[in-house]
Design an enzyme around this catalytic site. Structure first.
Site, PDB file in Angstrom:
ATOM      1  N   ASP A   8       0.889  -1.165   0.000  1.00  0.00           N
ATOM      2  CA  ASP A   8       0.000   0.000   0.000  1.00  0.00           C
ATOM      3  C   ASP A   8       0.924   1.211   0.000  1.00  0.00           C
ATOM      4  O   ASP A   8       1.542   1.534   1.025  1.00  0.00           O
ATOM      5  CB  ASP A   8      -0.886  -0.042   1.261  1.00  0.00           C
ATOM      6  CG  ASP A   8      -1.653   1.264   1.474  1.00  0.00           C
ATOM      7  OD1 ASP A   8      -1.653   2.109   0.565  1.00  0.00           O
ATOM      8  OD2 ASP A   8      -2.252   1.415   2.562  1.00  0.00           O
ATOM      9  N   LYS A  70       2.744  11.303  -3.429  1.00  0.00           N
ATOM     10  CA  LYS A  70       1.676  10.659  -4.210  1.00  0.00           C
ATOM     11  C   LYS A  70       0.779  11.696  -4.885  1.00  0.00           C
ATOM     12  O   LYS A  70       0.203  11.437  -5.936  1.00  0.00           O
ATOM     13  CB  LYS A  70       0.866   9.774  -3.265  1.00  0.00           C
ATOM     14  CG  LYS A  70      -0.129   8.863  -3.930  1.00  0.00           C
ATOM     15  CD  LYS A  70      -0.617   7.827  -2.939  1.00  0.00           C
ATOM     16  CE  LYS A  70      -1.793   7.039  -3.422  1.00  0.00           C
ATOM     17  NZ  LYS A  70      -2.191   6.025  -2.428  1.00  0.00           N
ATOM     18  N   GLU A 169      -7.232   0.607  -4.490  1.00  0.00           N
ATOM     19  CA  GLU A 169      -7.230   0.506  -3.023  1.00  0.00           C
ATOM     20  C   GLU A 169      -8.573   0.012  -2.467  1.00  0.00           C
ATOM     21  O   GLU A 169      -8.586  -0.891  -1.621  1.00  0.00           O
ATOM     22  CB  GLU A 169      -6.805   1.842  -2.400  1.00  0.00           C
ATOM     23  CG  GLU A 169      -5.301   2.039  -2.545  1.00  0.00           C
ATOM     24  CD  GLU A 169      -4.826   3.470  -2.487  1.00  0.00           C
ATOM     25  OE1 GLU A 169      -5.606   4.344  -2.055  1.00  0.00           O
ATOM     26  OE2 GLU A 169      -3.672   3.717  -2.877  1.00  0.00           O
ATOM     27  N   ASP A 191     -13.047   5.134   1.071  1.00  0.00           N
ATOM     28  CA  ASP A 191     -11.608   5.163   1.371  1.00  0.00           C
ATOM     29  C   ASP A 191     -11.118   6.609   1.370  1.00  0.00           C
ATOM     30  O   ASP A 191     -11.036   7.240   0.316  1.00  0.00           O
ATOM     31  CB  ASP A 191     -10.885   4.316   0.304  1.00  0.00           C
ATOM     32  CG  ASP A 191      -9.388   4.242   0.547  1.00  0.00           C
ATOM     33  OD1 ASP A 191      -8.892   4.878   1.493  1.00  0.00           O
ATOM     34  OD2 ASP A 191      -8.706   3.534  -0.221  1.00  0.00           O
TER      35      ASP A 191
END
Ligand code: AMP
Length: 596
Positions: A8, A70, A169, A191
């Protein structure tokens, strides 16, 4: 079969897991930490730090400490104006160019920075397994576009990993959540992490996971809430003291950490106080921050962010066409789902009285990646994963519009074909601009790159028939090919302006990354040796104070000389010299120490 690791790669924290025995297992580092801050730092002495050590020195080294990378993966400069303003490190690139990070005199792609994080996670897995690891499943937000996915895959390769699968994800979270479940049910995965918000409407069944629709916002995450608190506190301070704390990078970094802490506390308490003594100094003396914020105030300064969340949920429900009665569970994933208002919104939009928070939201995505890793390495029976495209795909028309080819939420893998021709006589090449996004104006969407069809036989306009195929693989990544319909020959396609690094660039970056690792190891060796030599130096100095009277004066003089030389070698960082002096000390001192 060789081990596959599940990663992850998060905005704030990253996590690595493996499939072991009969279950997924989160790996911890030597400190026992199960997640690692997604932070990379370059220190003044040229060292590179990754994870907690990088995060620990962030306040004193803000411009060379890279976090939230990210948010910049696969992004062009004009897409990250907001993000660029809130990070203390330098982002470079113009308009349509893919951004880079400037650290000291070096420009790094976000892929290279992410690769440093991935190498650390890979090393953690190798330490645990006692063997080298070269295969990985890496997770990305479902709402990541093609450039962001491609960039993540490239980062994996730079880190020396074959990326077997890029998995969304929320899908990974559903895998972890659904592993034990054997009944068919429809769920929403909600999420919400540090930098992205992702929603998936999916069905879990006996051995299958089917995604019906995804929605989200890759510009919205926990960092944005921190920023709102920073702004409230900094504005208040400026009003009172006439100093803008945001201009002072170290003070701003302290405030940033305090703001995140305050946000976290407001998830459990009605109010919190930010206290930052000696935040700065002016002519009148040192200044301190003491600011109390109530949960209500926090919610009001973040109201538009909460509205965005609610809107995304409503759009998902619209796209999937479900009523709230169809939904059996709302699974909460990611650290920001701990915010009470976020939970309230989820309960309100999906009309549920209960949210599923049964799996640790910080680990659930890595666990899901490890389950898929288990399938890929053959330890687990096949699970059918049916995902969808997150964005629509089309081609720019002559008038700047978009001719659609694939609608968003189309099940993947998928391939579609379209015939192109030449608009002018005897044209031997045609540019095709691939557009990703939902608006009808090409310019307002994301260009994935211009594909230049070349080698078209000369003919009157409209005669050549070139069939272009867009294929989206299971990773959600687009591949383009073209064929001349008449001859059946494949056409050359040259992609310009895409994020995908070519093989040579990746190989070069891979070599640089592993050379840097070695350099880092060498630096670490020197650091360890210096520390050891320093402690020997002080030990012997102390020992000499008490024992010199019991030794011949010439020997004492000899030891003092060696100590002086040792100090010089330590200061110079001369490894060979340090080792030589330590050896000499041993030879001279040991007979007396042993006698004592
Ligand atoms: P993740 O990307 O899932 O690791 O989520 C990280 C984000 O969750 C960061 O922005 C954290 O500040 C945020 N977070 C973690 N715990 C809490 C909490 N108790 N309340 C609010 N936000 C939190």
């Amino acid at each position: 079969m060789s081990k596959v690791i599940g990663i992850d790669l998060g905005t704030t924290n990253s996590c690595v897991a493996i499939w072991e025995g009969n279950q997924p297992r989160i790996l911890s580092n030597f400190n026992g930490d199960r997640t690692m801050p997604s932070v990379v730092a370059f220190t003044a002495s040229g060292e590179r730090l990754v994870g907690m050590p990088a995060r620990n020195q962030q306040i004193t080294n803000p411009t060379a400490t890279i976090y939230s990378i990210k948010r910049f993966m696969g992004r062009r400069h004009n897409e990250v104006r907001g993000e660029e303003k809130i990070v203390p490190y330098e982002i470079v690139g113009n308009g349509h160019e893919f951004v880079k990070v400037k650290v000291k005199r070096r420009r790094c792609t976000p892929q290279e920075i992410s690769a440093m994080i991935l190498r650390e996670l890979k090393a953690m897995a190798e330490d645990y397994l006692g063997e080298s690891v070269s295969r990985a499943v890496i997770t990305v937000p479902a709402y990541f576009n093609d450039s962001q996915r491609q960039a993540t895959k490239d980062a994996g390769e730079i880190a020396g990993l074959t990326v077997e699968r890029i998995i969304n994800e929320p899908t990974a979270a559903a895998l972890a959540y659904g592993l034990e479940q054997r009944v068919n049910k429809k769920i929403i995965v909600f999420d919400f992490g540090g930098g992205t918000f992702d929603l998936s409407a999916m069905e879990i069944g006996d051995n299958f996971f089917k995604v019906y629709a995804v929605h989200g916002n890759t510009h919205l995450g926990g960092d944005d809430f921190d920023q709102r608190i920073i702004d409230v506190v900094a504005d208040d301070f400026r009003r009172k003291e006439r100093i803008d704390i945001r201009q002072e990078s170290m003070a701003l970094q302290r405030l940033k950490e305090a703001a995140e802490q305050a946000k976290t506390e407001l998830s459990f308490r009605e109010e919190t106080t930010i206290m930052l003594p000696f935040i700065c100094v002016d002519g009148s003396g040192p200044k301190h921050i003491q600011y109390t914020m109530e949960r209500e105030r926090f919610e009001s300064v973040c109201a538009d962010l909460f509205d965005d969340l609610g809107d995304c949920c409503k759009k998902l429900m619209h796209d999937v066409g479900w009523s709230s009665l169809d939904i059996e569970d709302v699974v909460m994933v990611g650290g920001s789902t701990r915010i009470p208002k976020v939970q309230e919104i989820a309960m309100e939009v999906f009309q549920t009285l209960e949210l599923d928070k049964s799996i640790n939201p910080d680990e659930v995505v890595a666990l899901g990646a490890a389950i898929l890793a288990g399938v890929l390495q053959g330890d687990l029976k096949r699970i059918k994963l049916m995902d969808v495209t997150s964005h629509s795909l089309g081609v720019e028309t002559v008038r700047g519009g978009v001719a659609p080819l694939l609608e968003r939420n189309t099940p993947i893998p998928v391939a579609t074909r379209k015939i192109f021709s030449t608009p002018k006589n005897n044209q031997t090449s045609v540019p095709i601009n691939i557009i990703e996004g939902e608006t009808t104006k090409a310019k307002l969407n994301n260009s994935l790159g211009i594909f230049q069809l070349t080698g078209i036989p000369r003919a009157p306009r409209g005669v050549p028939q070139i069939e272009v195929e867009f294929a989206i693989d299971a990773n959600g990544i687009l591949k383009v090919s073209a064929t001349d319909v008449d001859s059946g020959k494949s056409q050359n396609i040259v992609i310009t302006g895409g994020v995908g690094l070519d093989r040579n660039q990746i190989e070069r970056m891979k070599i640089t990354a592993s050379a840097n690792d070695q350099k880092n190891e060498i630096k670490q060796d020197l650091l360890d040796l210096r520390n050891h030599a320093e402690s020997v130096f002080h030990d012997i100095q102390k020992w000499l104070e008490y024992n010199s009277k019991l030794m011949p004066p010439r020997t004492v003089e000899q030891i003092i000389n060696i100590l002086k030389k040792l100090k010089k070698k330590i200061n110079k960082g001369d490894k060979v010299g340090i080792r030589l002096m330590l050896k000499k000390l041993d030879e001279v001192v040991n007979p007396y120490r042993e006698a004592a």
